[in-house]
Design a protein around this motif. Sequence first.
Motif, PDB file in Angstrom:
ATOM      1  N   LEU A 251       0.830  -1.204   0.000  1.00 51.26           N
ATOM      2  CA  LEU A 251       0.000   0.000   0.000  1.00 51.26           C
ATOM      3  C   LEU A 251       0.867   1.257   0.000  1.00 51.26           C
ATOM      4  O   LEU A 251       0.572   2.222  -0.706  1.00 51.26           O
ATOM      5  N   LEU A 254       2.117   1.593  -3.459  1.00 49.31           N
ATOM      6  CA  LEU A 254       1.034   1.975  -4.367  1.00 49.31           C
ATOM      7  C   LEU A 254       0.687   3.445  -4.221  1.00 49.31           C
ATOM      8  O   LEU A 254       0.525   4.166  -5.217  1.00 49.31           O
ATOM      9  N   PHE A 257       3.196   5.535  -5.723  1.00 48.98           N
ATOM     10  CA  PHE A 257       3.049   5.539  -7.174  1.00 48.98           C
ATOM     11  C   PHE A 257       1.903   6.445  -7.595  1.00 48.98           C
ATOM     12  O   PHE A 257       2.008   7.211  -8.562  1.00 48.98           O
ATOM     13  N   ILE A 265       3.562  11.893 -14.025  1.00 53.54           N
ATOM     14  CA  ILE A 265       4.669  10.952 -13.926  1.00 53.54           C
ATOM     15  C   ILE A 265       5.773  11.354 -14.906  1.00 53.54           C
ATOM     16  O   ILE A 265       5.508  11.798 -16.010  1.00 53.54           O
ATOM     17  N   TYR A 293     -11.770   4.474   5.586  1.00 54.51           N
ATOM     18  CA  TYR A 293     -11.729   4.510   4.122  1.00 54.51           C
ATOM     19  C   TYR A 293     -10.543   5.298   3.593  1.00 54.51           C
ATOM     20  O   TYR A 293     -10.570   5.784   2.477  1.00 54.51           O
ATOM     21  N   ASP A 295      -7.691   4.597   2.408  1.00 54.87           N
ATOM     22  CA  ASP A 295      -7.097   4.156   1.140  1.00 54.87           C
ATOM     23  C   ASP A 295      -8.011   4.475  -0.029  1.00 54.87           C
ATOM     24  O   ASP A 295      -7.549   4.731  -1.141  1.00 54.87           O
ATOM     25  N   VAL A 296      -9.317   4.463   0.246  1.00 50.86           N
ATOM     26  CA  VAL A 296     -10.271   4.738  -0.838  1.00 50.86           C
ATOM     27  C   VAL A 296     -10.121   6.166  -1.339  1.00 50.86           C
ATOM     28  O   VAL A 296     -10.160   6.417  -2.548  1.00 50.86           O
ATOM     29  N   PHE A 299      -7.234   6.393  -3.877  1.00 50.91           N
ATOM     30  CA  PHE A 299      -7.458   5.821  -5.199  1.00 50.91           C
ATOM     31  C   PHE A 299      -8.582   6.535  -5.944  1.00 50.91           C
ATOM     32  O   PHE A 299      -8.537   6.665  -7.170  1.00 50.91           O
ATOM     33  N   ALA A 300      -9.571   7.016  -5.203  1.00 45.14           N
ATOM     34  CA  ALA A 300     -10.638   7.774  -5.858  1.00 45.14           C
ATOM     35  C   ALA A 300     -10.070   9.060  -6.446  1.00 45.14           C
ATOM     36  O   ALA A 300     -10.393   9.437  -7.577  1.00 45.14           O
ATOM     37  N   ILE A 303      -8.262   8.215  -9.659  1.00 45.16           N
ATOM     38  CA  ILE A 303      -9.110   7.963 -10.820  1.00 45.16           C
ATOM     39  C   ILE A 303      -9.701   9.276 -11.319  1.00 45.16           C
ATOM     40  O   ILE A 303      -9.754   9.533 -12.530  1.00 45.16           O
ATOM     41  N   LEU A 306      -6.978  11.188 -13.146  1.00 46.87           N
ATOM     42  CA  LEU A 306      -6.660  10.570 -14.430  1.00 46.87           C
ATOM     43  C   LEU A 306      -7.726  10.891 -15.462  1.00 46.87           C
ATOM     44  O   LEU A 306      -7.431  11.069 -16.645  1.00 46.87           O
ATOM     45  N   LEU A 307      -8.979  10.964 -15.020  1.00 43.04           N
ATOM     46  CA  LEU A 307     -10.047  11.227 -15.981  1.00 43.04           C
ATOM     47  C   LEU A 307     -10.037  12.689 -16.416  1.00 43.04           C
ATOM     48  O   LEU A 307     -10.317  13.004 -17.573  1.00 43.04           O
ATOM     49  N   VAL A 308      -9.731  13.580 -15.482  1.00 40.36           N
ATOM     50  CA  VAL A 308      -9.786  15.004 -15.824  1.00 40.36           C
ATOM     51  C   VAL A 308      -8.495  15.446 -16.503  1.00 40.36           C
ATOM     52  O   VAL A 308      -8.502  16.185 -17.475  1.00 40.36           O
ATOM     53  N   PRO A 310      -5.270  13.389 -17.607  1.00 44.36           N
ATOM     54  CA  PRO A 310      -4.587  12.093 -17.643  1.00 44.36           C
ATOM     55  C   PRO A 310      -3.081  12.182 -17.431  1.00 44.36           C
ATOM     56  O   PRO A 310      -2.467  11.207 -17.020  1.00 44.36           O
ATOM     57  N   THR A 311      -2.474  13.324 -17.677  1.00 43.46           N
ATOM     58  CA  THR A 311      -1.021  13.373 -17.520  1.00 43.46           C
ATOM     59  C   THR A 311      -0.618  13.945 -16.168  1.00 43.46           C
ATOM     60  O   THR A 311       0.549  14.248 -15.948  1.00 43.46           O
TER      61      THR A 311
END
Lengths: 322, 372
Positions: A251, A254, A257, A265, A293, A295-296, A299-300, A303, A306-308, A310-311
């Motif tokens: 974790l 992760l 990362f 990145i 929560y 960790d949630v 990761f949320a 995501i 990344l969607l808004v 991506p780089t």
Amino acid sequence: MADFVQTLMTALAIGSLYALIALGYTMVYGILKFINFAHSDIVVLGSWISYSLAIKILPVLGLNPHNPETPPPLWVGAVVLLLSMVICGLIGFVIERLAYKPLRRAARLNVLITAIGVSLLLQNVGQLTFVFGSSPQKMPSLIQDRELIRLAFSSGENAQVVVVGLVDVMIFVTSAVLMLVLEYLVFRTKLGTAMRAVSYNPDSASLMGVPVDRVVSFTFVLGSALAAAAGFLFVLKYPTVQQPAHFIWVLLGLKAFVAAVIGGIGNVRGAVLGGFVIAFVEQFGAFYISPNYKDVYVFALLIMILLVRPTGLLGSPLQEKV
Amino acid sequence: MTNSASKPTAASPVLPQITDHSRIGIFQGLWPFAIGIILAALMYAILPNAIGQYYSRIVIDIGIAMIMAVSLNIVNGLTGQFSIGHAGFMTLGGYAAGMITYYGSLLLWDSQAKHGGFLGAGDWMFVASCLVGGLVAAAAGYLVGLPSLRLRGDYLAIVTLGFGEILRVVLQNTGKVLEDSAALRSAKWSQLIPPPVGGALGFDAIPKYTNLFWVYVFLTFTVVIAYRLKQSSLGRAMISVREDEIASQAMGVNVARYKVLAFVLAAFFAGIAGGLFAHESGLNISPNDAGFQRSFDYVIMTVLGGRGSITGVMLAAMILTALPEVLRDFEQYRLIVFALLLIIMMLVRPQGLFGIKEIWQIWPGTGRRTAS
């Protein structure tokens, strides 16, 4: 207010750990364009090597290795830190030479799978009884944690107190020094220029006389040394050294990362920014919403970013070439 | 029936031949399913007596691993994406199926025990629950596949990994299992959200319906559908995405659609496998099953077997599931060996044992390549 400041202090300490680890991910990605899944295992190695060194050095000074009565002198911590950085740097060098260098021209997916293989290998070799074993150990306290600053907040009738501990400050200061050294290396030296050139375009860089292989090796050594430092600082704060395949390590890796991806990145400053962003989201989410929560949230956030974008926050937009 | 393929060269991968569907009769279309069901029934009747309970369980484990490997192969092998959260879909499907059979049994029969014998009412509820588990997982697969509209390669891998980890944490924070039907009937809404599936310790007390017959029936469906997918124009489009996204887009392939479709299909079968896993006796599905470690197991199977080769990943799934049982005494070294296999494989044979070919396309003399 006091709670807020206390959470802020924790977030700064943890954020600097994430940033240190994220730097290794981001440098390798910047140069070789693959996610080095084995990077988090170097962090584990760093903390286990720190532990092994500490219990070897303390008896020499006449102290009980598992529970020193008097705190050892400060230089012991520094020596352990430097030695584990050197050893992990060497291990990083060997891994790159043996596993990744033969794949320099292979598809990125293959390198990614190799990295997963290396990660599994390090985890499971580390768990062997004659290496580190598969039971948790307690890191001897190399630095006596003590109250450094005491801030008092008066809210209403009873004053609340925030205590800034020595260990948190040490973590923050050590990481900050390492990050400044890296910043200098990457942006002010010839080697750093070579690193950025290889990251920009390895083929042209090699045509311009940049020794690409040596630069890649150096990147791995640098990233692994920073990971080792993070491992050392981590067990300084949380003295239970868990077995190498324990999921707290994974974790940790992760999230680091995720920090690298959120910052953009391949971008060294982005990794530092991402590390602190992640730590703030995690710590404040844990405090103000629910600690179950935490960790949630990370990761949320990943995501969503990344969607808004991506780089990542500081990444440059990707150009697709046919 | 099939066109003879053009002579493969070293540079271009061997694409599977397209079967002309208009010429397949209803019987021809169904016979693989019939054979699979008969084989599954035979295994169910014979194996437990012939090789004992312990080895039968290993055969069940192999069947489930094969379903997982074959379904992951649709995403990682055919479409060339890199999903490392496949166990997340499996666990999600398993929990959904387990909830249906456990709470369904409580509501219908006031008892959590198995109801009815082979092919009895309980058995059919179990099958239905596995299918629902597959659908739930497929819905999650759609959601996870959606970012692939914007992300590619490594980033997508991280999203799948994040999905598995989020699921693990969410499942850890679920409520206690309601013990009996009275508790279920009097449960308040606050007890049902989040669903009462046992929290960090896992969802025990799921009735244990899984047996050789159902595992291998579902495996038959998975394999036949995956194989026909690979042979169809749909599969070819997926392979074209894998080979070169930009080129296939230029040829009119809707890249995003096929990626999402691959995720949905793979997640559906993984959800079914999860249902079988959750109902397997001696196992206790728990949030940790959604983590990356289990996902990596399946990734290793697809990589070693050959990305795109259905029989290849089945063989790898069989070996990698059976090997640890054989090498119980060397448990410590099991994953070291796997890791070394993975690294060496990438160095000497990056396309996996079989590449995209099936077993019969590899062995000379038994080839169907010239069957036309």
